[in-house]
Write a protein that holds these residues in place. Structure first.
Motif, mmCIF file in Angstrom:
data_model
loop_
_atom_site.group_PDB
_atom_site.id
_atom_site.type_symbol
_atom_site.label_atom_id
_atom_site.label_comp_id
_atom_site.label_asym_id
_atom_site.label_seq_id
_atom_site.Cartn_x
_atom_site.Cartn_y
_atom_site.Cartn_z
ATOM 1 N N GLU A 128 0.813 -1.209 0.000
ATOM 2 C CA GLU A 128 0.000 0.000 0.000
ATOM 3 C C GLU A 128 0.846 1.258 0.000
ATOM 4 O OE1 GLU A 128 -2.439 -0.600 3.402
ATOM 5 O OE2 GLU A 128 -3.432 -2.313 2.481
ATOM 6 N N ASP A 129 2.034 1.151 0.575
ATOM 7 C CA ASP A 129 2.907 2.316 0.689
ATOM 8 C C ASP A 129 4.347 1.871 0.409
ATOM 9 O OD1 ASP A 129 4.030 4.699 1.189
ATOM 10 O OD2 ASP A 129 3.424 4.852 3.291
ATOM 11 N N PRO A 130 4.666 1.630 -0.879
ATOM 12 C CA PRO A 130 5.944 0.992 -1.215
ATOM 13 C C PRO A 130 7.154 1.809 -0.794
ATOM 14 C CG PRO A 130 4.529 1.179 -3.145
ATOM 15 C CD PRO A 130 3.880 1.958 -2.061
ATOM 16 N N SER A 131 7.026 3.151 -0.759
ATOM 17 C CA SER A 131 8.233 3.937 -0.494
ATOM 18 C C SER A 131 8.619 3.926 0.974
ATOM 19 C CB SER A 131 8.026 5.368 -0.985
ATOM 20 O OG SER A 131 6.877 5.902 -0.394
ATOM 21 N N SER A 132 7.634 3.975 1.870
ATOM 22 C CA SER A 132 7.985 4.106 3.282
ATOM 23 C C SER A 132 8.211 2.769 3.964
ATOM 24 C CB SER A 132 6.926 4.910 4.030
ATOM 25 O OG SER A 132 5.732 4.190 4.079
ATOM 26 N N VAL A 133 7.617 1.708 3.457
ATOM 27 C CA VAL A 133 7.802 0.399 4.083
ATOM 28 C C VAL A 133 8.485 -0.521 3.083
ATOM 29 C CG1 VAL A 133 6.684 -1.454 5.324
ATOM 30 C CG2 VAL A 133 5.583 0.778 5.188
ATOM 31 N N LYS A 134 9.659 -0.995 3.440
ATOM 32 C CA LYS A 134 10.354 -1.899 2.528
ATOM 33 C C LYS A 134 10.708 -3.191 3.244
ATOM 34 C CE LYS A 134 12.075 0.920 -1.124
ATOM 35 N NZ LYS A 134 13.095 1.820 -1.616
ATOM 36 N N PRO A 135 10.433 -4.332 2.609
ATOM 37 C CA PRO A 135 10.892 -5.579 3.229
ATOM 38 C C PRO A 135 12.409 -5.544 3.337
ATOM 39 C CG PRO A 135 9.406 -6.020 1.397
ATOM 40 C CD PRO A 135 9.745 -4.567 1.345
ATOM 41 N N GLU A 136 12.901 -6.116 4.402
ATOM 42 C CA GLU A 136 14.339 -6.108 4.643
ATOM 43 C C GLU A 136 15.070 -6.870 3.543
ATOM 44 O OE1 GLU A 136 16.755 -7.401 8.439
ATOM 45 O OE2 GLU A 136 14.694 -6.835 8.933
ATOM 46 N N MET A 137 16.225 -6.337 3.115
ATOM 47 C CA MET A 137 17.033 -7.077 2.150
ATOM 48 C C MET A 137 17.730 -8.206 2.898
ATOM 49 S SD MET A 137 17.837 -7.290 -0.996
ATOM 50 C CE MET A 137 18.003 -5.879 -2.077
#
Lengths: 189, 254
Positions: A128-137
């Motif tokens: 829903e909010d790709p820029s602020s929440v990113k799955p950890e690399m």
């Protein structure tokens, strides 16, 4: 009516029984939850409440809606059937939720009669909010080793290496691109 | 009927509380999900399991499972060889009982095995979602039940935490939640399967060793699989109607 002449006390007693039964019915009506017995000896509404929990793993379809390039690359390699979230972790993550203290006896009693609404669960959603929440690399040294560290206990056909002998500490992605790990598919992009 | 003002003041709040209970009603289930169309179970393909622990971690993330408790866990079995002479004499000193380990439920994987003898295999375990479940039968208040779509669930708002069900489960799949103080167990990700998703453990399994199956779906590959493979359930002698199907399960598994 001479038969009932001395039976007044019996009628009064019978009346008391009827009254007690009515009180029982009224109390039962309010104490037993509405949906109890809808499907069996349990609260039918419980299923809806359990089903209302928010899901945290979004499923690979959600990921592939945007990351179709990765899905294409992955579909050609040996990791085609490894779902995105198997390595990248859950797409949905919960904000740390303060632990609720156990409610007091009164609240627990009321909760028996009035089922409380499921608690609000603050969730961060990458979709829903790709820029602020990113799955950890993921760190490949840990991630790849989890599955591919050699062990006599693993199925014989499964590709496995002793990490120390195999790469001498060189990160896995130097040679193997995780989305398509065959060496001829190219190392790090 | 004459009611004094005093009596009225006592009765009104009680009536208000009761009325709220009537209004609360039942929450709507997911819109286009029909319980009568499904009968859920799971297939576990032992030869595919590599013991990575992804399922255990995924389950903990998805369902907020407290540390030290497990809705699903993985066990590693090590069964001895039984070398025999031609006359049928056992030459070695085999372990009668297999060696079983499950460090922290297998959450962080397993120690490397170097002993090549015998047979190793991983057995993921979880609620068997029994069709004739012993745990639901012992509940004194009707807080745990088999849903019409074949999932064993706990109504945690109704549970007293008496732990009868924890003792009754022959597979050890239940525990008392340390902070909620009620019974907790695998829900087969009921909140996911009713929305058309698969369970968190199946989603996270890298080798497809776990597969959610719907026995009422005629197109589900499970029907063919059950007919063409050697599939077992755990403790069949207990007649629990377990719906956790294990492919190629070793006889030493308990």
């Amino acid at each position: 009516m001479s038969v009932f002449k001395d039976a007044g006390h019996l009628f009064r007693f019978a009346g008391l029984f009827v009254l007690a039964f009515l009180v029982f019915l009224v109390v039962r009506h309010y104490v037993v939850p509405k949906s109890f017995g809808e499907y069996g000896h349990y609260r039918g509404a419980a299923m809806g409440e359990i089903a209302a929990h928010p899901a945290k793993f979004a499923g690979h379809d959600t990921c592939e809606a945007c990351h179709s390039d990765v899905a294409d690359k992955k579909s050609k390699g040996k990791h085609a059937h490894v779902n995105c979230e198997a390595c990248h972790g859950a797409l949905f993550q919960r904000l740390p939720n303060p632990e609720q203290p156990r409610p007091n006896l009164y609240k627990r009693f009321v909760a028996l009669i009035i089922p409380p609404a499921p608690p609000d669960s603050p969730l961060l959603r990458h979709a829903e909010d790709p820029s602020s929440v990113k799955p950890e690399m993921p760190d490949t040294a840990v991630l790849c080793a989890r599955c591919h560290t050699a062990s006599a206990a693993k199925p014989k056909g499964f590709p496995q290496v002793a990490p120390a002998d195999h790469s001498n500490g060189v990160p896995c992605e130097t040679c193997h691109q995780p989305h398509n790990p065959a060496i001829d598919a190219g190392g790090a992009k | 009927m004459n009611i004094t003002r005093r009596q009225m003041l006592i009765l009104l709040p009680a009536a208000a509380v009761a009325w709220e209970a009537v209004l609360a009603g039942t929450p709507e289930a997911s819109s286009n999900y029909k319980m009568s169309d499904h009968w859920w179970g799971m297939l576990i393909d032992i030869p595919k399991c590599i013991g990575c622990g992804n399922c255990v971690r995924a389950c903990q993330t998805e369902n907020d499972v407290p540390d030290g408790h497990f809705r699903t866990w993985v066990e590693r079995y090590h069964r001895s060889d039984w070398p025999m002479t031609e006359s049928g004499e056992v030459t070695a000193n085999p372990l009668i009982v297999p060696e079983v380990i499950s460090p922290d439920g297998g959450k962080e994987g397993f120690p490397v095995a170097t002993d090549e003898s015998g047979k190793y295999f991983f057995v993921p375990k979880m609620c068997n979602h029994c069709a004739d479940s012993p745990c639901t039968q012992v509940c004194p208040v009707g807080a745990t039940f088999i849903s019409p779509d074949g999932v064993v669930l706990v109504d945690q708002t109704y549970c007293l935490g008496c732990a009868y069900c924890v003792q009754a489960c022959p597979y050890g799949c239940r525990y008392i939640h340390p902070t909620k103080e009620v019974a907790d167990k695998c829900t087969l990700c009921y909140h996911r399967i009713t929305k058309g998703l698969t369970t968190a453990c199946c989603e996270a399994c890298p080798t497809g060793a776990r597969q959610l199956v719907d026995l009422k779906d005629p197109k589900d590959p499970i029907h063919e699989f059950l007919k063409t493979h050697s599939v077992q359930v755990l403790k069949p002698q207990m007649a629990t109607g377990a719906k956790l199907f294990y492919n190629d399960l070793d006889g030493s598994v308990r």
